[in-house]
Scaffold this active site. Structure first.
Site, PDB file in Angstrom:
ATOM      1  N   GLY A  46     -57.352  17.495 -33.520  1.00  0.00           N
ATOM      2  CA  GLY A  46     -57.208  16.508 -34.574  1.00  0.00           C
ATOM      3  C   GLY A  46     -56.785  15.176 -33.989  1.00  0.00           C
ATOM      4  O   GLY A  46     -56.334  15.110 -32.830  1.00  0.00           O
ATOM      5  N   GLN A  51     -53.084   6.911 -33.705  1.00  0.00           N
ATOM      6  CA  GLN A  51     -53.131   7.298 -32.292  1.00  0.00           C
ATOM      7  C   GLN A  51     -54.133   6.485 -31.475  1.00  0.00           C
ATOM      8  O   GLN A  51     -54.138   6.561 -30.254  1.00  0.00           O
ATOM      9  CB  GLN A  51     -53.454   8.789 -32.159  1.00  0.00           C
ATOM     10  N   CYS A  90     -48.908  17.369 -28.946  1.00  0.00           N
ATOM     11  CA  CYS A  90     -49.513  16.169 -29.523  1.00  0.00           C
ATOM     12  C   CYS A  90     -50.141  15.356 -28.402  1.00  0.00           C
ATOM     13  O   CYS A  90     -49.527  15.168 -27.354  1.00  0.00           O
ATOM     14  CB  CYS A  90     -48.439  15.350 -30.235  1.00  0.00           C
ATOM     15  N   LEU A  91     -51.341  14.862 -28.634  1.00  0.00           N
ATOM     16  CA  LEU A  91     -52.022  14.044 -27.623  1.00  0.00           C
ATOM     17  C   LEU A  91     -51.239  12.761 -27.313  1.00  0.00           C
ATOM     18  O   LEU A  91     -51.393  12.190 -26.252  1.00  0.00           O
ATOM     19  CB  LEU A  91     -53.434  13.664 -28.110  1.00  0.00           C
ATOM     20  N   HIS A 132     -49.656  18.041 -39.324  1.00  0.00           N
ATOM     21  CA  HIS A 132     -49.445  17.199 -38.142  1.00  0.00           C
ATOM     22  C   HIS A 132     -50.105  15.816 -38.323  1.00  0.00           C
ATOM     23  O   HIS A 132     -49.492  14.786 -38.040  1.00  0.00           O
ATOM     24  CB  HIS A 132     -50.015  17.930 -36.917  1.00  0.00           C
ATOM     25  N   GLU A 133     -51.343  15.807 -38.816  1.00  0.00           N
ATOM     26  CA  GLU A 133     -52.066  14.535 -38.941  1.00  0.00           C
ATOM     27  C   GLU A 133     -51.562  13.681 -40.110  1.00  0.00           C
ATOM     28  O   GLU A 133     -51.504  12.455 -39.992  1.00  0.00           O
ATOM     29  CB  GLU A 133     -53.572  14.760 -39.089  1.00  0.00           C
ATOM     30  N   HIS A 136     -48.652  11.952 -38.866  1.00  0.00           N
ATOM     31  CA  HIS A 136     -48.989  10.803 -38.018  1.00  0.00           C
ATOM     32  C   HIS A 136     -49.211   9.529 -38.841  1.00  0.00           C
ATOM     33  O   HIS A 136     -48.726   8.462 -38.483  1.00  0.00           O
ATOM     34  CB  HIS A 136     -50.280  11.066 -37.229  1.00  0.00           C
TER      35      HIS A 136
HETATM   36 NI    NI Z   1     -50.443  14.381 -32.650  1.00  0.00          NI
END
Ligand code: NI
Length: 167
Positions: A46, A51, A90-91, A132-133, A136
């Site tokens: 995702g 991000q 998380c990226l 999670h998204e 964000h």
């Molecule tokens: Ni993330």
């Protein structure tokens, strides 16, 4: 299509609340395509627009077992049910994983990339990715949900590239 620069902590854009999308135009479609490319390149499940430095409420999710990528505009979690302990990465926080509590099931609503309303009933990894998204785009990161500092751990260098399911 092109790859976008992935923002990592402590980039302040990760802590800002994204604005609702009011216009679904060509620029937005381009952003969505680029977000999908960027998520895939990073082996993520995702990605939220914050991000890649864009403060718009746009999220893409691609669960390995599912055939299609989900594009969610202005997503909202409307119901959460149950709890489960998950291991999450998380990226935007490379090299770390944490343990936290997520919902067992969630219901969400959003617009798809054409602006059509969609409702989603999710559990498992999809429910986790939705939470999670949507976090964000509200400027929240998974590390905010950790019960204590020892619930966060650093990956060994050999693990770092091999871990998947980050978003
Ligand atoms: Ni993330």
């Amino acid at each position: 299509m092109s790859l976008l620069h992935l923002r990592t902590i402590p980039d302040p854009v990760l802590r800002q609340k994204a604005r609702r999308v009011t216009k679904i135009d060509d620029a937005l479609q381009r952003l969505i395509d680029d977000m999908i490319d960027t998520m895939r390149e990073a082996n993520g499940v995702g990605l939220a627009a914050n991000q890649v430095g864009v403060l718009q409420r746009v999220v893409v999710i691609e669960i390995p077992e599912e055939e299609e990528v989900r594009v969610l505009i202005n997503p909202e979690i409307v119901r959460r049910e149950g709890e489960r302990v998950v291991d999450e990465g998380c990226l935007s926080i490379p090299g770390y994983r944490g343990e936290l509590v997520r919902s067992l099931k969630v219901r969400a609503r959003a617009l798809d990339r054409e602006g059509k309303p969609v409702r989603i009933k999710a559990e498992g990894l999809l429910a986790q990715a939705l939470e999670h998204e949507t976090d964000h785009i509200n400027g929240t990161l998974y590390i905010d949900h950790l019960e204590s500092a020892d619930k966060l751990w650093k990956l060994q260098p050999q693990e770092a590239g091999a871990r998947s399911e980050e978003s």
